[in-house]
Structures are given as structure tokens and as C-alpha cells.
Enzyme design. Structure first.
Site, short mmCIF file in Angstrom:
data_model
loop_
_atom_site.label_atom_id
_atom_site.label_comp_id
_atom_site.label_asym_id
_atom_site.label_seq_id
_atom_site.Cartn_x
_atom_site.Cartn_y
_atom_site.Cartn_z
N ASP A 330 0.78 -0.99 0.12
CA ASP A 330 0.14 0.23 0.07
C ASP A 330 0.85 1.26 0.06
O ASP A 330 1.83 1.28 0.71
CB ASP A 330 -0.82 -0.16 1.17
CG ASP A 330 -2.09 0.94 1.04
OD1 ASP A 330 -1.83 2.15 0.75
OD2 ASP A 330 -2.99 0.68 1.68
N ARG A 332 -0.44 4.40 -0.11
CA ARG A 332 -1.61 5.56 0.17
C ARG A 332 -1.04 6.71 1.16
O ARG A 332 -1.33 7.86 1.08
CB ARG A 332 -3.01 5.19 0.23
CG ARG A 332 -3.72 4.32 -0.81
CD ARG A 332 -5.15 4.12 -0.36
NE ARG A 332 -4.98 2.72 0.43
CZ ARG A 332 -5.99 2.16 0.84
NH1 ARG A 332 -7.23 2.36 0.77
NH2 ARG A 332 -5.80 1.12 1.69
#
Length: 419
Positions: A330, A332
Site C-alpha cells: 500500500d 496511500r
């Protein structure tokens, strides 16, 4: 006759500013007086006025370059901003004046024509980085919610026919590099070097102009949808619902059933409407972070890898296949996400429509209180999305309802989460 091309012939070599040359207007991030803070000037009309690294419009700047190169756009075009001012004004709020609270957007970005009018009169080409307008949105799921009695047509928030009245804001990223570095607990030099290297040297100012502390990165921005009275966002006596949603084009737009993204987004909108109709307000924060900010190509490659592995798509290998392709689960980095909530002046969220521990952690550690966390209803989870839910449940990446203690939050820090 073909249209005459207008390509600038001026090439400005990146270097430290001359001791005797013109100095750009300094930016004092976090100053309460916008004139003391200084405008963000990223236009190319007059190079000596620029006081930031990068240009407006994020990744769309490349299309602007193509338009100039092809002769469709004059390189010295200046925007006519007549009647483009916000239809609703947000702020200023106390959080705007704390340099550590907002580091990834310009809180004055929607009102540059007003607060920097004197600079504009002197010929400075200052562009908004935030635009605020009113609109109607209409989703078939909301019409279904009305038909089933979960939502009411009140004629103000929800119109007959299912039109939902919203105020929406588009926000371009504006990064204050010292604040970004501090947020991620790295040095500014490390941040600048990584940005320079990982963009293939596109922005040499990052390593040659330490005097320029603001960067407009070529990435997607944020769209905010506000449902109900804007004043309710900061009213402690009125309820507030919030859904922070990271982009998923396949589900959000085209209804792919391999994940819970669109069902959860629509459920968040429904909770926001209900809260607004109770006299409060609802906020949808839509972040352009496709595929956990890994991109759609990477996401589709992972889909193929998951489905073709021995035994088919399985929860126990859900994240491993992503890491094999992307090198990380991830990207983000929710640490920057609360900035938009601080721009809105939010200090408490009564209903957080999310099970994500990473989002919860980022928001609460930024000083915003969350009262209740609302999970996606079981009946809204598509059958093909069960692998996603089971994988994240087994990994402890999400929480439903209860508040995590500090130890539990630390255990999931840096991990990929449910939404």
C-alpha cells in the site's frame, strides 16, 4: 493556414538565486495573515515571479504542455477568473494557522483573488488551487434507499427524482516540504532527494533550490462533497458524518464486484444524507489514489496473479501477490489525508463511515475526535469481494465500531487496510 504554434523559447537553468537578482515573494507557511504567508505562484508567464517548484494542475500539466506544443494553447495565456470565486466560503479556521496541521494543500487556495488582490493588480499571475461550486448528484442506489424508506425526499437536500444537493470542492496538491518531511519523520533533504530521483530528475529545483519550500507534485488531487449546511461542519451541537474514500475506478464507476469500494462509497453517502437531514452535515472526501496509490496497471496485474495462482483467488495470499508485483502492499500514506479535514475546520466526527485502522489512526492522531465507526453492512458486500474482506479480517487491518488502543494502533501502523 495551419494554426501558428506558440512555444516559449525561454529556457531557465535551475540554479541558486543570484545574490543580486530578483527574489521571489517568500512563503511563510502557517502565517495567519495571507499577505504575510504569501501567494503560491506556480505559473510560467513570468519566471522571476515563481516561488514554488512545479506547476498547477498536477498530472494534467503534461496535457497543457501538449496543447502548447501543438499550437492549441498560447504559452503566455492568463486565465480570466471573472465570476469564478467560490459559491460558498470555507474558513478561515484556526487549523489554517498551525503549520503542522496542513502541509499538503494551500488553505487559501480558493480565495486567492480576494486575499492577494494587490499582488494580482501588480501583474502577478496567481491561480486558485481550490475551486468550490454547487451541484446535484444522482445515484440509482440513493433512489433505491428512498424507495425503501431509508432516505426521505425533503425537497432541500434530497430532491424529487433522487437528485442530491451538494457543495463540492476540487483541491490540487500543494506540498510544504519541511512539513511533509516532519510528518513522515524524515529529513527534508531525504525527501527532496527521493522526489528528485523517483521522478527521473524532472524537478531539479528539489535539490538545487532549498530556498523554495513549496512543491506542486504531478499527482491527483482531492474532491470534497459536502451534504447539508456547511456551518454544521464546525458546530459542536450538530452531528457530522464523514467518509474518506480512495479512488477505485473499476468499482466506483463501472461496478466491478471484486471489491467493496462502490457499495461502501454509496453507503457513506447515504449515512451523510441521513446525518444532514437530522440537522447536521455529511462529508465525502474522494482521494485520487487508484489501486492503493499503486496505479490501475499494477492493480490489474495483481488481479491476474491472484486469479491464476494455484487454488485460485485466496485470502491467505491476497497481500502477498500485491507485494510481489509492486514491492509494497500500500502506498496511500494516510498521514496526509487529515489535511483536508483540517481545511474544513473539522474537530470531531460523530460517524466515521470506515473500518480502516490506518485512516482512523491518521485522523485521531492529527487531533480530530472520532465518536463512532460505521462498517459496511454485510448485505452490501459482493460475493467476489469476500476474499478481500476475509484477507483483511484475518490480518487485523480493520476494526468495526470499537476504538483501538495505542498498542493495537501501533500493531497495524504501516499496513494496508480495508478501504
Amino acid at each position: 493556414m495551419p494554426k501558428q504554434k506558440s512555444v516559449s523559447r525561454h529556457i531557465v537553468l535551475t540554479s541558486h538565486p543570484s545574490r543580486f537578482g530578483p527574489k521571489p515573494i517568500p512563503i511563510q507557511w502557517g502565517a495567519a495573515d495571507p499577505m504575510q504567508r504569501g501567494p503560491v505562484i506556480a505559473t510560467l508567464v513570468k519566471q522571476t515571479h515563481r516561488n514554488v517548484i512545479g506547476t498547477h494542475s498536477g498530472g494534467y500539466a503534461i496535457y497543457r504542455a501538449l496543447a502548447v506544443a501543438s499550437g492549441a494553447l498560447q504559452s503566455d495565456h492568463r486565465a480570466d477568473l471573472t465570476n469564478t470565486s467560490p459559491v460558498e466560503y470555507i474558513g478561515p479556521h484556526p487549523s489554517w494557522y498551525e503549520p503542522d496541521k496542513i502541509v499538503s494543500l494551500d488553505p487559501f487556495g480558493a480565495m486567492v483573488g480576494e486575499v492577494f488582490a494587490s499582488y494580482c493588480a501588480q501583474g502577478y499571475d496567481i491561480r486558485p488551487t481550490i475551486a468550490i461550486t454547487n451541484a446535484h448528484i444522482n445515484l440509482p442506489e440513493l433512489q433505491e434507499a428512498v424507495a425503501k424508506g431509508r432516505l426521505q425526499v425533503d425537497g432541500k437536500i434530497m430532491k424529487p427524482g433522487g437528485d442530491l444537493v451538494v457543495t463540492k470542492a476540487a483541491i490540487e496538491p500543494v506540498w510544504y516540504l519541511p512539513g511533509i518531511a516532519k510528518r513522515f519523520q524524515i529529513t527534508e533533504g531525504e525527501l527532496r532527494r527521493a522526489l528528485f530521483e523517483q521522478t527521473g530528475g524532472m524537478f531539479p529545483d528539489l535539490v538545487t533550490r532549498s530556498d523554495l519550500e513549496v512543491f506542486l507534485p504531478p499527482i491527483g488531487g482531492v474532491t470534497v462533497y459536502i451534504i447539508g449546511d456547511i456551518a454544521a461542519l464546525t458546530d459542536p451541537d450538530k452531528p457530522l458524518a464523514v467518509r474518506v474514500h480512495d479512488e477505485c475506478n473499476g468499482s466506483d464507476v463501472f461496478g466491478s464486484d471484486i471489491c467493496t469500494c462502490r457499495p461502501y462509497l454509496v453507503h457513506g453517502i447515504e449515512v451523510c444524507v441521513q446525518t444532514a437531514q437530522e440537522g447536521g452535515a455529511g462529508v465525502i472526501v474522494y482521494c485520487r489514489k487508484e489501486g492503493r496509490a499503486l496505479g490501475e496497471v499494477t492493480k490489474f496485474l495483481v488481479y491476474n496473479a491472484r486469479k491464476r495462482q494455484e487454488g485460485g483467488d485466496r485470502a491467505d495470499s491476497y497481500f502477498a501477490r500485491t507485494e510481489c508485483v509492486a514491492g509494497v502492499e500500500d502506498m496511500r500514506f494516510q498521514e496526509l489525508m487529515p489535511d483536508v479535514l483540517h481545511w474544513l475546520g473539522i474537530t470531531r466526527i460523530d460517524r466515521m463511515v470506515s473500518m480502516s485502522n490506518m485512516k482512523y489512526n491518521a485522523i485521531t492522531q492529527s487531533g480530530i475526535k472520532i465518536v463512532e465507526r460505521i462498517p459496511i453492512p454485510e448485505e452490501l458486500i459482493p460475493q467476489d469481494a469476500r476474499v478481500e474482506i476475509e484477507a483483511k479480517k484475518a490480518a487485523g487491518y480493520y476494526t468495526t465500531g470499537e476504538v483501538l488502543d495505542a498498542d493495537s494502533l501501533a500493531a497495524v501502523k504501516g499496513r494496508s487496510l480495508v478501504d
